[in-house]
Design an enzyme around this catalytic site. Structure first.
Site, PDB file in Angstrom:
ATOM      1  N   ALA A 131       0.836  -1.215   0.000  1.00  0.00           N
ATOM      2  CA  ALA A 131       0.000   0.000   0.000  1.00  0.00           C
ATOM      3  C   ALA A 131       0.864   1.255   0.000  1.00  0.00           C
ATOM      4  O   ALA A 131       1.923   1.264   0.625  1.00  0.00           O
ATOM      5  CB  ALA A 131      -0.912  -0.003   1.221  1.00  0.00           C
ATOM      6  N   GLY A 133       0.339   1.322  -3.309  1.00  0.00           N
ATOM      7  CA  GLY A 133       0.319   0.672  -4.611  1.00  0.00           C
ATOM      8  C   GLY A 133       1.261   1.239  -5.658  1.00  0.00           C
ATOM      9  O   GLY A 133       1.181   0.860  -6.826  1.00  0.00           O
ATOM     10  N   ASP A 196       9.268  -3.817  -0.055  1.00  0.00           N
ATOM     11  CA  ASP A 196       9.444  -2.366   0.115  1.00  0.00           C
ATOM     12  C   ASP A 196       9.122  -2.097   1.585  1.00  0.00           C
ATOM     13  O   ASP A 196       8.007  -1.718   1.934  1.00  0.00           O
ATOM     14  CB  ASP A 196       8.493  -1.628  -0.829  1.00  0.00           C
ATOM     15  CG  ASP A 196       8.748  -0.133  -0.857  1.00  0.00           C
ATOM     16  OD1 ASP A 196       9.893   0.280  -0.592  1.00  0.00           O
ATOM     17  OD2 ASP A 196       7.795   0.622  -1.147  1.00  0.00           O
ATOM     18  N   CYS A 249      13.058   3.496   2.120  1.00  0.00           N
ATOM     19  CA  CYS A 249      13.236   4.931   1.825  1.00  0.00           C
ATOM     20  C   CYS A 249      13.984   5.564   2.999  1.00  0.00           C
ATOM     21  O   CYS A 249      13.562   6.589   3.526  1.00  0.00           O
ATOM     22  CB  CYS A 249      11.919   5.613   1.526  1.00  0.00           C
ATOM     23  SG  CYS A 249      10.715   5.477   2.836  1.00  0.00           S
TER      24      CYS A 249
HETATM   25  N1  SAM Z   1       5.291  -0.195  -1.702  1.00  0.00           N
HETATM   26  C1  SAM Z   1       4.430   0.919  -1.374  1.00  0.00           C
HETATM   27  C2  SAM Z   1       4.357   1.843  -2.555  1.00  0.00           C
HETATM   28  O1  SAM Z   1       5.269   1.871  -3.373  1.00  0.00           O
HETATM   29  O2  SAM Z   1       3.336   2.547  -2.688  1.00  0.00           O
HETATM   30  C3  SAM Z   1       4.898   1.633  -0.116  1.00  0.00           C
HETATM   31  C4  SAM Z   1       5.073   0.693   1.035  1.00  0.00           C
HETATM   32  S1  SAM Z   1       5.539   1.439   2.530  1.00  0.00           S
HETATM   33  C5  SAM Z   1       7.191   1.816   2.290  1.00  0.00           C
HETATM   34  C6  SAM Z   1       5.605   0.059   3.599  1.00  0.00           C
HETATM   35  C7  SAM Z   1       4.300  -0.679   3.803  1.00  0.00           C
HETATM   36  O3  SAM Z   1       4.524  -1.723   4.760  1.00  0.00           O
HETATM   37  C8  SAM Z   1       3.184   0.185   4.370  1.00  0.00           C
HETATM   38  O4  SAM Z   1       2.056   0.089   3.539  1.00  0.00           O
HETATM   39  C9  SAM Z   1       2.897  -0.429   5.730  1.00  0.00           C
HETATM   40  O5  SAM Z   1       1.536  -0.401   6.054  1.00  0.00           O
HETATM   41  C10 SAM Z   1       3.379  -1.850   5.567  1.00  0.00           C
HETATM   42  N2  SAM Z   1       3.736  -2.473   6.857  1.00  0.00           N
HETATM   43  C11 SAM Z   1       3.757  -1.926   8.085  1.00  0.00           C
HETATM   44  N3  SAM Z   1       4.111  -2.842   9.015  1.00  0.00           N
HETATM   45  C12 SAM Z   1       4.311  -3.987   8.365  1.00  0.00           C
HETATM   46  C13 SAM Z   1       4.678  -5.304   8.776  1.00  0.00           C
HETATM   47  N4  SAM Z   1       4.935  -5.597  10.026  1.00  0.00           N
HETATM   48  N5  SAM Z   1       4.771  -6.231   7.819  1.00  0.00           N
HETATM   49  C14 SAM Z   1       4.548  -5.936   6.530  1.00  0.00           C
HETATM   50  N6  SAM Z   1       4.212  -4.718   6.097  1.00  0.00           N
HETATM   51  C15 SAM Z   1       4.076  -3.765   6.993  1.00  0.00           C
END
Ligand code: SAM
Length: 488
Positions: A131, A133, A196, A249
């Site tokens: 998310a 996306g 990511d 990031c």
């Molecule tokens: N890939 C997305 C994009 O390009 O739009 C951005 C992703 S963001 C850097 C990291 C994501 O990891 C967030 O949506 C967050 O909700 C999710 N996240 C948070 N805690 C997590 C966990 N314990 N395991 C997996 N994902 C997690």
């Protein structure tokens, strides 16, 4: 680039101290660059952009490492641009688009370096932390024949992920809501996994002042440990010989190269070096190659690259790999084993009727209660398998609701790139009418309009459905997507 100062939230002291140690020669430039205004960039949807009627000029300037990436001179109101809601582009930070360049290198055997890269496009891809996306839509457009599983564990973030996937319109995305550990119940299933990872967000210090306020050294350490736990859950699901692309990031080595080193040590995987072109634009922009023992990664730093902070490393799984942490997470596998799939065969008459709405062959149909979906035939079996293991929130394209022998078209059908728009009467809107439609106002009934469903378009791209019931055109734009911003 405007070099005026704009961000008055001071950098955390502990962060500045670490940057001074990490970049002994260039830290003044690094720190100064964090106070410059962020750049605005978009990534065009290659399956929709060319269909826009009117000017075909590409906006802004190219992002050197992404064919579809464009830097804009200024930040418009994307909310008030119907082409944004039509899925013709995604607002994405430019450094992240480096993923596109990496995929192009991995997909082209002549261009990547050792170890030997994949020779055919990946069949099944997992974007594990997806998310809202940005990278899922990039993957779906880059590999239109592949199935992209876009997973997000946090419930409130799944809706925007689904909305963006639907508007993108490629029809090859599956949205799931699972903890990364659940994927170890799918051993060797994915050809490519993108992680990511949630991180300390140092790369967002320029774009988002709250990232500065939320940062602490303890939180960065916590992120690093959580990233290892995420990787531990995902690694078993990667096919031997497949690639895991790890991105963050942040600039923090604990979350970047040291976590990659840890993963290599735990699994026997090896880093893949990505060949940079001789093209001077890459060198001028200086994507930094992080080479640390067996680790290779790519760092985007604010004083060197036009974009926000980003780190990427590609790890290839060896055929004789073992599992990080020394154990597989089998508990979800046992729980999931008895789960029934909700996927049913379609109503044949409904599938046959709705089949006339789309171009292209090689698609199949399935139903979940009265909801009718369309997906590539080659992906249906994979979806059935996944639905016994994962929590699937959306898959393929929702075509409509089957009510008796009629199919009421779903918003996703309008936005699908394969829709044959000639099948439905169309209403081509002015900017004002398109924004009214997106606010869920009813359009005026055009003279001589037929009764029934009409496709609402703006500059040749579909936005959604309206139905002429005689006295008025009912608006079928989803209420959850409605724009609330007042006209400017
Ligand atoms: N890939 C997305 C994009 O390009 O739009 C951005 C992703 S963001 C850097 C990291 C994501 O990891 C967030 O949506 C967050 O909700 C999710 N996240 C948070 N805690 C997590 C966990 N314990 N395991 C997996 N994902 C997690």
């Amino acid at each position: 680039m405007n070099s005026s100062q704009h961000n008055f939230t001071p950098l955390p002291d502990a962060f500045s101290r670490r940057i001074r140690e990490q970049f002994p020669d260039s830290h003044p430039d690094f720190i100064a660059a964090l106070d410059r205004p962020p750049l605005t960039s978009i990534r065009l949807n290659p399956h929709k952009w060319s269909r826009i009627q009117g000017s075909q000029d590409l906006p802004g300037d190219p992002v050197p490492w992404s064919i579809n990436g464009r830097f804009l001179q200024e930040r418009p109101s994307f909310t008030l641009d119907p082409l944004f809601h039509a899925g013709s582009y995604y607002v994405q930070e430019a450094s992240s688009m480096f993923l596109e360049y990496v995929l192009s290198r991995l997909a082209n055997p002549k261009q990547a370096e050792s170890p030997a890269p994949a020779e055919s496009p990946p069949g099944i891809i997992l974007d594990a932390c997806a998310a809202p996306g940005g990278k899922s839509t990039l993957l779906a457009a880059f590999f239109p024949e592949s199935l992209v599983v876009a997973n997000e564990v946090i419930r409130s973030r799944v809706s925007p992920l689904m909305e963006n996937s639907i508007k993108w319109g490629t029809g090859n995305l599956v949205v799931t809501q699972n903890d990364p550990s659940h994927f170890s119940a799918l051993p060797g299933f994915f050809d490519l996994i993108l992680t990511d990872a949630p991180c300390s967000g140092e790369g967002l210090f320029r774009k988002d002042p709250s990232a500065r306020l939320e940062w602490s050294a303890d939180n960065a350490t916590h992120c690093s440990l959580r990233q290892r736990s995420i990787l531990t859950g995902l690694w078993p699901a990667l096919k031997p010989g497949g690639y895991l692309i790890y991105t963050t990031c942040t600039f923090n080595p604990e979350e970047n190269e040291r976590n990659v080193a840890w993963l290599l040590g735990e699994t026997g995987g090896e880093c893949v070096r990505i060949d940079m072109p001789d093209d001077s634009s890459y060198h001028q922009n200086s994507i930094h190659e992080v080479a640390d023992g067996s680790v290779t990664g790519y760092g985007f730093y604010p004083h060197r690259t036009p974009g926000e902070g980003f780190f990427l490393s590609v790890i290839r799984k060896n055929t004789n790999d073992h599992v990080p942490g020394g154990k597989t997470a089998r508990s979800h596998s046992r729980r999931a084993a008895g789960r029934a799939s909700h996927i049913q065969s379609p109503d044949p008459a409904a599938a046959s009727n709705a089949g006339k709405w789309f171009n292209g062959s090689g698609f199949n149909w399935y139903q979940i209660r009265e909801r009718l979906f369309r997906i590539k035939s080659s992906h249906l079996h994979t979806l059935e398998h996944l639905s016994g293991v994962l929590t699937i929130r959306y898959a393929g394209t929702e075509v409509g609701r089957v009510i008796r022998d009629e199919v009421l078209p779903a918003p996703a059908a309008a936005l699908d790139i394969h829709l044959d728009s000639a099948v439905f009467p169309m209403i081509d809107c002015s900017l004002e009418d398109a924004l009214g439609y997106l606010r869920r106002e009813n359009l005026a009934v055009p003279p001589d309009a037929k009764q029934g469903w009409h496709l609402v378009r703006y500059q040749g791209l579909a936005l959604g459905w309206t139905k002429n019931i005689g006295k008025r055109m009912n608006n079928y734009y989803p209420s959850g997507w409605r724009i609330r911003k007042a006209p400017q």
